[in-house]
Scaffold this motif. Structure first.
Motif, PDB file in Angstrom:
ATOM      1  N   LEU C 245     -14.310 111.438  73.845  1.00 30.08           N
ATOM      2  CA  LEU C 245     -13.636 110.404  74.617  1.00 30.08           C
ATOM      3  C   LEU C 245     -14.585 109.786  75.635  1.00 30.08           C
ATOM      4  O   LEU C 245     -14.603 108.562  75.824  1.00 30.08           O
ATOM      5  CB  LEU C 245     -12.415 110.990  75.337  1.00 30.08           C
ATOM      6  CG  LEU C 245     -11.118 111.019  74.516  1.00 30.08           C
ATOM      7  CD1 LEU C 245     -10.020 111.689  75.296  1.00 30.08           C
ATOM      8  CD2 LEU C 245     -10.710 109.609  74.118  1.00 30.08           C
ATOM      9  N   VAL C 246     -15.391 110.626  76.294  1.00 34.34           N
ATOM     10  CA  VAL C 246     -16.350 110.125  77.288  1.00 34.34           C
ATOM     11  C   VAL C 246     -17.326 109.165  76.616  1.00 34.34           C
ATOM     12  O   VAL C 246     -17.600 108.067  77.125  1.00 34.34           O
ATOM     13  CB  VAL C 246     -17.121 111.310  77.924  1.00 34.34           C
ATOM     14  CG1 VAL C 246     -18.241 110.779  78.821  1.00 34.34           C
ATOM     15  CG2 VAL C 246     -16.175 112.199  78.701  1.00 34.34           C
ATOM     16  N   LYS C 247     -17.793 109.577  75.421  1.00 39.63           N
ATOM     17  CA  LYS C 247     -18.751 108.765  74.668  1.00 39.63           C
ATOM     18  C   LYS C 247     -18.129 107.428  74.284  1.00 39.63           C
ATOM     19  O   LYS C 247     -18.729 106.359  74.464  1.00 39.63           O
ATOM     20  CB  LYS C 247     -19.142 109.536  73.394  1.00 39.63           C
ATOM     21  CG  LYS C 247     -20.590 109.299  72.951  1.00 39.63           C
ATOM     22  CD  LYS C 247     -20.963 110.322  71.887  1.00 39.63           C
ATOM     23  CE  LYS C 247     -21.773 109.700  70.781  1.00 39.63           C
ATOM     24  NZ  LYS C 247     -21.857 110.588  69.601  1.00 39.63           N
ATOM     25  N   ILE C 248     -16.876 107.490  73.750  1.00 42.20           N
ATOM     26  CA  ILE C 248     -16.177 106.278  73.344  1.00 42.20           C
ATOM     27  C   ILE C 248     -16.023 105.339  74.529  1.00 42.20           C
ATOM     28  O   ILE C 248     -16.230 104.125  74.422  1.00 42.20           O
ATOM     29  CB  ILE C 248     -14.791 106.632  72.739  1.00 42.20           C
ATOM     30  CG1 ILE C 248     -14.974 107.315  71.381  1.00 42.20           C
ATOM     31  CG2 ILE C 248     -13.918 105.398  72.608  1.00 42.20           C
ATOM     32  CD1 ILE C 248     -13.693 107.791  70.765  1.00 42.20           C
ATOM     33  N   GLU C 249     -15.669 105.913  75.677  1.00 41.43           N
ATOM     34  CA  GLU C 249     -15.459 105.116  76.882  1.00 41.43           C
ATOM     35  C   GLU C 249     -16.736 104.323  77.221  1.00 41.43           C
ATOM     36  O   GLU C 249     -16.685 103.121  77.476  1.00 41.43           O
ATOM     37  CB  GLU C 249     -15.115 106.065  78.031  1.00 41.43           C
ATOM     38  CG  GLU C 249     -14.199 105.440  79.064  1.00 41.43           C
ATOM     39  CD  GLU C 249     -13.838 106.451  80.122  1.00 41.43           C
ATOM     40  OE1 GLU C 249     -14.428 107.559  80.129  1.00 41.43           O
ATOM     41  OE2 GLU C 249     -12.985 106.164  80.947  1.00 41.43           O
ATOM     42  N   ASN C 250     -17.864 105.023  77.176  1.00 38.83           N
ATOM     43  CA  ASN C 250     -19.134 104.375  77.500  1.00 38.83           C
ATOM     44  C   ASN C 250     -19.477 103.290  76.493  1.00 38.83           C
ATOM     45  O   ASN C 250     -19.894 102.190  76.853  1.00 38.83           O
ATOM     46  CB  ASN C 250     -20.271 105.407  77.545  1.00 38.83           C
ATOM     47  CG  ASN C 250     -20.080 106.364  78.700  1.00 38.83           C
ATOM     48  OD1 ASN C 250     -19.413 106.024  79.677  1.00 38.83           O
ATOM     49  ND2 ASN C 250     -20.644 107.553  78.578  1.00 38.83           N
TER      50      ASN C 250
ATOM     51  N   VAL D 246     -13.035 110.895  65.666  1.00 37.65           N
ATOM     52  CA  VAL D 246     -14.271 110.730  64.894  1.00 37.65           C
ATOM     53  C   VAL D 246     -14.308 109.336  64.255  1.00 37.65           C
ATOM     54  O   VAL D 246     -15.304 108.616  64.315  1.00 37.65           O
ATOM     55  CB  VAL D 246     -14.381 111.832  63.810  1.00 37.65           C
ATOM     56  CG1 VAL D 246     -15.558 111.562  62.892  1.00 37.65           C
ATOM     57  CG2 VAL D 246     -14.495 113.207  64.453  1.00 37.65           C
ATOM     58  N   LYS D 247     -13.136 108.984  63.655  1.00 42.17           N
ATOM     59  CA  LYS D 247     -13.023 107.692  62.986  1.00 42.17           C
ATOM     60  C   LYS D 247     -13.230 106.548  63.984  1.00 42.17           C
ATOM     61  O   LYS D 247     -13.985 105.598  63.734  1.00 42.17           O
ATOM     62  CB  LYS D 247     -11.625 107.590  62.358  1.00 42.17           C
ATOM     63  CG  LYS D 247     -11.589 106.790  61.068  1.00 42.17           C
ATOM     64  CD  LYS D 247     -10.261 107.007  60.371  1.00 42.17           C
ATOM     65  CE  LYS D 247      -9.744 105.714  59.782  1.00 42.17           C
ATOM     66  NZ  LYS D 247      -8.313 105.842  59.394  1.00 42.17           N
TER      67      LYS D 247
END
Lengths: 268, 268, 268, 268
Positions: C245-250, D246-247
């Motif tokens: 989630l942290v990665k997606i946010e960034n 992941v997707k």
């Protein structure tokens, strides 16, 4: 203004603490009275002491009712208090109904439950636990009944008279359940027929097995209800998160489509 | 430098192991002394042995205090040690206060708790468990009290003298609670009135029910506190994730809007 | 080829079932022999039966060793089997060492544990549970010891001889722990000093409290280890998700920035 | 139409309640009959009462079968009902098989289980709990057997005859397990050899330890199965969420790439 002061007084900590003290003191006195020597030594004082306690309890209930009014009778504990205080006001001829008079005096000690919230909570908890074992009690009664009837068929000739009729047989079975000199009962029965050990051993094994399962079932049941309660908050959040993820997935797909369309348009 | 060596010595494993050994050895000797034959055979040795132990314990405490200084007295266990060592230094005329002298010697064995951390932990755990059952103890006392008073009313004429006064009645009830020959007590009471089995059966059923619920309540309570502790870390993470998802959702909506705006602009 | 067949035979179900049958049959015979009548009636047969069993067990162990070779001795259970089989081969003069000969024969029945995996598992589980109660056993021993020493001080004059020395006192305390006629012991002591009920009631309350807490501690400990084991997989997944989630946010923030930059450029 | 009414009648609440009432009433009558006085006073009525009950039960089973048809015999409880009703129809010469006749009458009371679903559930739960303790029962039997054989070797000369043969020894051990006058048995054995306390104390400690672990194992086992069941739903959702993340991560990376490509193209 006068009522305000009364309310303050009724809710003050030292009022409830003083009442607790009076009840505990009264309990000690009742205890001392069970010693015949002490009862005789202070014979003349008991009457005045009893009168004083009766008046204080009357005074206390009157104050509580005058402040709480109708709300007072909504609590089962208050009702219990009220009945005890009122009934002990009735003058009883001690020589005739000595046992009832004494029991009523003893019940005053139970007012302790109402004056201490921790005790009230335990009692409420215990009463709340009854339904979870009611079926087991019925089952135990049936087991006692069946073994009781068989026992009073088989061992009626036992000289100890422990199997005279169904009721006495069931009392004997309760004794066997507590393991209290149960082998004496068994050895007596085995003199009629050496195979009758089966009756006793099977009774002990069956009731022990039932109790064992009752115990496990209650612990597991309590745990289940505990976990369900606390799990809901976490579970709800996970459900919400799941929905959010589905929504984000769709949104992202749309965004991607939009971008692709935009890129397709560009070269033209 | 000299102090450093002393500290090393005080914290060395073999010092604490040696102390444990001395205490265990002393316990064995005290045990052997309970046999009259052995006590007489070695009569002259006991004095020197006792002196040696006293001196060693004094030596040990002095070392510990000289190293730990004020910190030594912060632990309740150390205080307990210190008092036992100091008090046994007081010369007691054995012929007069033989019981006190002997008990003090026995208490030295309890120093074992301080020298073994595992035992210290269990004792601390046991002391920590007391509050969770304190209300039940009060409730049990009330049940004992009420049954005790009723018992000393009803069965005062019993020839066994088991219901002479409130205190003896409560001791008898404790006996009934352990099922120890309780039917003898009941059968005696039933000779006064055959209905008095109700008193005993109800007492056993009520106390058993209270204990049963106490047990379940303590297990459930322990589990609840255990789970709450460990759940927090997971729960916090799920909460954080939830916030993150909300933020991502909003961001994505913005991105989509931006894209749509960009596409709208393009055809122009 | 010959070895393959032997291995097949050694691992065949009917071989292990047959061994179980032999052991159970042998157990029944040993049981019948405890009846003096039956022992005399078949006096001549016991010798041949014993010889047959010995030979079969020898045959069985030889087959197992010849197949498993070194692996055979890696299991503690196999070692136990092997020792019993070998030791019973030694000819013992029954008239002299009759007790040892009989015990060895009885131990053969314990080979049942090795031939049935369910029983082996329970025994292993029971042995594995010992460490969790070892500290409590030490604590109980100290309680027994202290009460034992005090008891043999105070009650040494009791006519029943139940407090003669430390060892007998501790055996008497074990009896009190099981509630077996403990009031007889107490009433005897109370004749020396009526206050001595404190000794017995405190002993029962303390040991009961210790056992109660032991029980709760073991259940909670088992639950904790159980939950930790199973929680890890879920916990790991939640941790991973959190990082994702942290990665997606960034990433999303970057995308947004890119888009904004793109839009800013456009109007130019 | 006629069948519909019969079905309605068979499923009506008052029909099953009335049957329960009849069974309970019959149980009370059987109980009263155990009192010799009451049995003689109503001697002439028992026959007609028994006939009435028999006919009602026959009538009830006929109705149930005529409605449920084949389904009736699918339930073990119904089969139990059916057998009891049919067997009590067989005329038995009471003077010869009085015990069998009486037991059959008593078994009729057990029909209560079938008529009350709560009781049926408890019985089913209890039967379902048997497998989880079957291995412990086998283990206990082996312990009893081994101690029984040793006991009848060592204590065969005891004058009480409690160790006459294996079977009586095992019955005596069951008595020791319930702590019933076990010290009497031990003191008798200790007269043969003062070291024989080891036999009894070890037996009590071992069996107590086995039971203790059984208890803990069953509670933990129940909890594990409970948690696994309920955890699956949450666990599945977390698994799904993980895949979704992941997707999303991949999608986002693609979107970013697309954007970057778009921006790169632009300056051209």
């Amino acid at each position: 203004l006068y009522l305000n002061k009364l309310e303050e007084f009724r809710k003050s900590k030292w009022f409830s603490n003083f009442t607790t003290l009076i009840i505990v003191g009264y309990a000690v006195v009742l205890g001392l009275k069970t010693s015949h020597q002490i009862e005789l030594a202070f014979e003349n004082w008991w009457f005045y002491l009893d009168l004083g306690i009766t008046l204080y309890f009357l005074f206390e209930v009157v104050i509580k009712i005058s402040v709480d009014k109708k709300d007072f009778f909504k609590s089962g504990w208050n009702l219990f208090d009220f009945i005890i205080v009122v009934v002990t006001l009735i003058p009883i001829d001690e020589s005739e109904f000595i046992m009832i008079a004494r029991l009523l005096r003893l019940f005053r000690v139970l007012r302790l439950f109402n004056s201490r919230p921790e005790l009230k909570n335990i009692i409420d908890m215990l009463i709340g636990a009854i339904p979870s074992i009611i079926d087991i009690v019925v089952l135990m009664f049936i087991i006692f009944y069946v073994y009781g009837v068989i026992g009073s068929f088989l061992f009626v000739s036992a000289p100890s008279g422990l199997w005279e009729n169904l009721f006495i047989s069931m009392l004997t079975l309760f004794r066997v359940l507590t393991f209290e000199d149960w082998t004496d009962v068994m050895y007596e029965a085995m003199e009629i027929n050496p195979l009758y050990w089966i009756y006793f051993v099977s009774f002990i094994v069956i009731t022990a097995f039932v109790f064992f399962n009752l115990f496990v079932a209650v612990i597991i049941g309590e745990m289940e209800s505990l976990r369900d309660k606390s799990k809901n908050s976490v579970s709800n959040k996970i459900d919400e998160d799941h929905e959010k993820l589905v929504k984000i997935e769709n949104e992202l797909a749309e965004v991607k489509q939009l971008l692709k369309d935009a890129l397709k348009d560009k070269p033209k």
